[in-house]
Design an enzyme around this catalytic site. Structure first.
Site, PDB file in Angstrom:
ATOM      1  N   GLU A  77       1.115  -0.912   0.105  1.00  0.00           N
ATOM      2  CA  GLU A  77      -0.028   0.023  -0.051  1.00  0.00           C
ATOM      3  C   GLU A  77       1.159   1.736  -0.019  1.00  0.00           C
ATOM      4  O   GLU A  77       1.758   0.997   1.085  1.00  0.00           O
ATOM      5  CB  GLU A  77      -0.850  -0.203   1.070  1.00  0.00           C
ATOM      6  CG  GLU A  77      -1.928   0.777   1.148  1.00  0.00           C
ATOM      7  CD  GLU A  77      -2.104   2.257   0.961  1.00  0.00           C
ATOM      8  OE1 GLU A  77      -2.257   2.963   1.026  1.00  0.00           O
ATOM      9  OE2 GLU A  77      -1.297   2.639   2.992  1.00  0.00           O
ATOM     10  N   HIS A  78       0.467   2.004  -0.740  1.00  0.00           N
ATOM     11  CA  HIS A  78       1.354   3.206  -0.979  1.00  0.00           C
ATOM     12  C   HIS A  78       1.384   4.048  -0.120  1.00  0.00           C
ATOM     13  O   HIS A  78       3.017   5.124  -0.106  1.00  0.00           O
ATOM     14  CB  HIS A  78       1.635   3.704  -2.506  1.00  0.00           C
ATOM     15  CG  HIS A  78       2.069   4.483  -3.162  1.00  0.00           C
ATOM     16  ND1 HIS A  78       3.300   4.585  -2.989  1.00  0.00           N
ATOM     17  CD2 HIS A  78       2.727   4.350  -4.638  1.00  0.00           C
ATOM     18  CE1 HIS A  78       4.952   5.542  -3.427  1.00  0.00           C
ATOM     19  NE2 HIS A  78       4.084   4.928  -4.412  1.00  0.00           N
TER      20      HIS A  78
END
Length: 496
Positions: free
Chosen positions: A331-332
């Protein structure tokens, strides 16, 4: 077993004044030593925070900066020339603009649009055993977290000289992106001693620590092998539950509200885990026969999987394929790629070269038969695929009534058609008629897609129901045939 061992140190007794509890000397000593270790750790971390906060500047430079700020305040000067006040007016109560406006306020699905992936060694697979690879990799990841907690990870240096900010390292573990209606927020826990595991549509909780320390790689391998050997099927709606994390954020936020009230304990186990683990049932990786196609399939499996076998909200999902290959889905919003890349480099190097494997491909060491079984999560989800069908029938009846009204000249579309003819005759542009037509077309398209998905879900439900009935029938037939065979054997066998 650990709780029972601890309970030995407590000696309850009943007196005329009520119940009393006596603590044995070893228990008191253990409590004292635990508190002492905790204070030492906090003091050490405070001192390390002070030192790393000063580096690379000197105390004299901090004194100069403090003096300059005080002088500007005394002379009522604004070094930003009013820029900061203007920004505060436009963006109130915003602490990290990039994180909020680039990531957390985006309403697009995370899968493909935001999340990214990291691959394993392309040409080397240390062991083909899925559970063993998971055991060593997870142990190495938790060793990295231990070094982070002790602040033993040095900062990355730009051109070997200037240290980069290390704040993003804090949210590698124990972190989940929580969906919201207007924007998401990042939930970070101070610690977590379990991982959430997904395998064949089922969710499990696997503890990562024993009473005093981190579980060994061999003990972790044992726990994951128990999950792989578990024949229990997925519960209704459980198999595709994680696909909600791949939905638009507004949709997932609304569904999560009801999910939190119906399955709060299971949801907390997943969102409160150190990270998410997916034990995939298929192999992956680069093959010599078709390197281009196999590499594309490997990347697709890491980036999206099947859409329902990754928890895209977690800071990262560790994916372990059936042939022992690894990968990450990340997840960024919590950090940029160099942070997770540094963690992944440490993990692969530690897992392969430091921990290693035995000659038969298992993790080194011995299993621990005293460990409890991994905990199967229970999702109390109501069956809605009947409620939707009932509402659909109501909508069909309503549609039939409106159709009859339109056939008898009572439909609203006739009046709109008359207005359209008049506007064309007078050469007048009608924004009302133009925008209603586009909106109406969009609503019709959305409704047809909803009906299609409803029928597809109904067909899936029927197939699963029919399959479960056939499986139950086969089981009953097999049981009866074994009983019949046993009866015939007992009747025809000679007496001893």
């Amino acid at each position: 077993m650990a709780e029972a061992h601890q309970a030995v140190g407590f000696r309850p007794s009943l007196t005329s004044d009520g119940a009393e509890v006596e603590l044995s000397a070893p228990v008191l000593q253990e409590i004292y030593l635990s508190g002492l270790r905790s204070w030492k750790r906090h003091l050490s971390r405070f001192w390390n925070d002070f030192l790393t906060g000063v580096f690379p500047a000197s105390p004299l430079s901090w004194l100069f900066l403090f003096s300059a700020i005080q002088l500007a305040w005394f002379l009522q000067l604004d070094p930003s020339l009013g820029l900061m006040e203007k920004i505060k007016e436009l963006l109130p109560d915003v602490s990290d603009w990039w994180e909020e406006f680039v990531y957390l306020r985006s309403r697009n699905p995370l899968m493909v649009n935001s999340n990214y992936y990291m691959m394993d060694f392309l040409y080397v697979t240390p062991t083909p055993l899925q559970a063993a690879r998971a055991g060593n990799a997870i142990h190495a990841l938790l060793l990295y977290r231990h070094r982070l907690n002790r602040q033993e990870i040095p900062p990355t240096l730009l051109m070997g000289m200037r240290p980069l900010c290390s704040a993003q390292y804090e949210k590698i573990f124990n972190t989940t992106r929580i969906p919201g209606v207007q924007k998401d927020y990042i939930r970070h826990l101070h610690d977590s001693q379990h991982v959430a595991v997904f395998h064949r549509g089922r969710f499990f909780r696997v503890g990562t620590h024993s009473r005093n320390s981190l579980l060994s790689p061999r003990a972790l391998e044992q726990q994951f092998q128990r999950i792989l050997d578990d024949p229990s099927p997925a519960c209704p709606h459980e198999e595709h539950l994680a696909s909600l994390t791949a939905a638009p954020r507004d949709t997932w936020a609304q569904v999560r509200t009801s999910l939190k009230t119906q399955a709060a304990e299971a949801l907390e186990v997943v969102e409160g885990a150190a990270f998410f683990v997916s034990l995939d049932a298929e192999p992956a990786g680069l093959t010599r026969e078709d390197p281009a196609a196999s590499l594309d399939a490997y990347a697709h499996a890491l980036l999206a999987g099947r859409g329902h076998d990754r928890w895209f909200d977690k800071s990262f999902t560790l994916i372990v394929f059936s042939n022992g290959k690894l990968g990450l889905s990340v997840e960024h919003s919590w950090a940029d790629c160099p942070i997770s890349g540094h963690m992944w480099e440490f993990t692969l190097a530690t897992e392969c070269f430091q921990l290693g494997y035995s000659a038969d491909g298992h993790c080194k060491g011995h299993p621990d038969p005293t460990l409890p079984q991994p905990q199967r999560l229970q999702w109390d989800l109501p069956d809605q695929d009947p409620q939707c069908l009932a509402l659909f029938r109501v909508a069909v009846d309503k549609h039939q009534a409106l159709l009859k009204a339109a056939m008898s000249g009572q439909g609203v579309d006739r009046h709109l058609f008359a207005l359209y003819i008049v506007s064309r005759f007078l050469h007048l542009q009608s924004p009302f008629l133009t925008q209603d037509s586009h909106r109406l077309g969009q609503h019709i398209e959305d409704a047809l897609l909803d009906v299609a998905s409803l029928f597809q879900a109904g067909q899936h439900f029927k197939r699963r129901f029919r399959g479960s009935r056939e499986e139950d029938s086969r089981r009953r037939c097999g049981f009866l045939s074994r009983q019949t065979g046993a009866s015939k054997t007992s009747m025809t066998s000679p007496a001893l």
